[in-house]
Scaffold this active site. Sequence first.
Site, short mmCIF file in Angstrom:
data_model
loop_
_atom_site.label_atom_id
_atom_site.label_comp_id
_atom_site.label_asym_id
_atom_site.label_seq_id
_atom_site.Cartn_x
_atom_site.Cartn_y
_atom_site.Cartn_z
N ARG A 242 -49.89 -62.50 37.00
CA ARG A 242 -49.53 -61.09 37.11
C ARG A 242 -49.66 -60.66 38.56
O ARG A 242 -50.60 -61.06 39.27
CB ARG A 242 -50.44 -60.21 36.22
N GLU A 271 -43.67 -54.87 41.06
CA GLU A 271 -43.09 -54.76 39.72
C GLU A 271 -43.63 -53.53 39.00
O GLU A 271 -42.94 -52.95 38.15
CB GLU A 271 -43.41 -56.01 38.90
N HIS A 294 -40.20 -63.30 38.46
CA HIS A 294 -40.93 -63.28 37.19
C HIS A 294 -40.18 -64.12 36.15
O HIS A 294 -39.94 -63.68 35.02
CB HIS A 294 -41.11 -61.84 36.69
#
Length: 333
Positions: A242, A271, A294
Site C-alpha cells: 500500500r 492514490e 497498482h
Amino acid sequence: MSLPSNRKIVVTQRFFDDRSLAYLRAHGFAVELAPPPPGKGDGDLDMDMLRRMLEGASGWIVGHARVTRPLLEALPDLKVIARRGVGYDRVDIAAARDLGRVVTIAAGGNDASVADHTVGLMIAVGRRFRESQANMLQGDWSILSGNDLCEKTVGLVGLGRIGKNVVRRLSGFDTKILVHTRNPNPADADLQGVEFIDLPELLRRSDYVSLHAPLTPQTRFLINAAALGAMKKGAILINTARGGLVDDAALLEALRTGHLGGAGLDVFVSEDDPAYKPVTDALLALPNVVATPHAAASSHEGLARTNLVAARSIVAVLNGETPPPGTIVADGR
C-alpha cells in the site's frame, strides 16, 4: 426487464471473466457489469454515481472504490461487499458491521501474482532494466553494471500470505531472508532460512527491503525519512503493498541523494492523497525507479482467481452458507 429482487450483483471492475460470470448466473443471480470508463478505476467514481450503479443490488464486487457509511446507508438492499483483492483500507469496516453488512476479501486469490511481481521488481531494479532500455532507445548500447539478487539479504516487512509466497520464491536465489512482523505467528517460526528481527536491524542489514504489511493508522508512513536513512547505502526498496506505508516525499529525497540504489513501486501515496501527485511524477521520472500502476495482482490468472473467490463469497453469504476460508473481514449479520 427488471432484475430479480435480492438477486442482483453489480461488478464495478474490468476483467471479470466468463467462468466467474457463469458461476454467479448458475446460482440464480443476475449480474450487471458496470466497469469504470477507460483510464479510470472504480475508485474514481463519486458516491452519487456508485449509488445509482448499485441501487437495488444485494451484492457488489468492488475494486478500489471507497465504501463509506453514507454510501452504505443509501443502499439498504446491499448485503455483501466483496473486494476483488485482499486490502480493505478503503472500506469502513465499522460502518459495515453497524449496518448489518458483510465484507469479504479474495483471500488467497492474488498471492502468487503479487509475489511474482515483487521478485520481478527486485530483479528489474537491481539489474537496471529501465536504464538500459532507455539508453538503447537513444542508440547507446554500452553495458550498465547492475547487482544480482542471488545471495543478497532481503528484508520483508510483514509476513502474510503474499510475504510467505515471496519467501518461497526467494529460496531459489540463495538469499538470506530477514522478517519483521508486528503480529508473529508461532507457526512461522519454523520457516526455513528466515530470521525474525526488529525493524531497525532489518533496515540496517538488508540489500532489498520489500513491504507486505497492511495499511493501518499504526503503519502509515512506517517507512519515513528516519527509516530510509537507516537503510544500507545503495539498498533497494520494493513496495507492492500500500502506498501509505512509505512517505514518498522522503523516498524521493533518498533516491535523489543517492542514499538508496533504487525502488520498485506498484503503489503510491497519491492514490489516496492527490497532494502527493507531484511527488509521484518526480519518482516516475527517476531512472532507477521501476513503477507499475497498482497492477501487481492483475495477471490474467490472478484476476480469474480473485474474481472466482469474490463470486463464491457473495453466493455463500446471500444463500446463508459459509464463504471460503479467510474471506470475511466484517460480519454484521
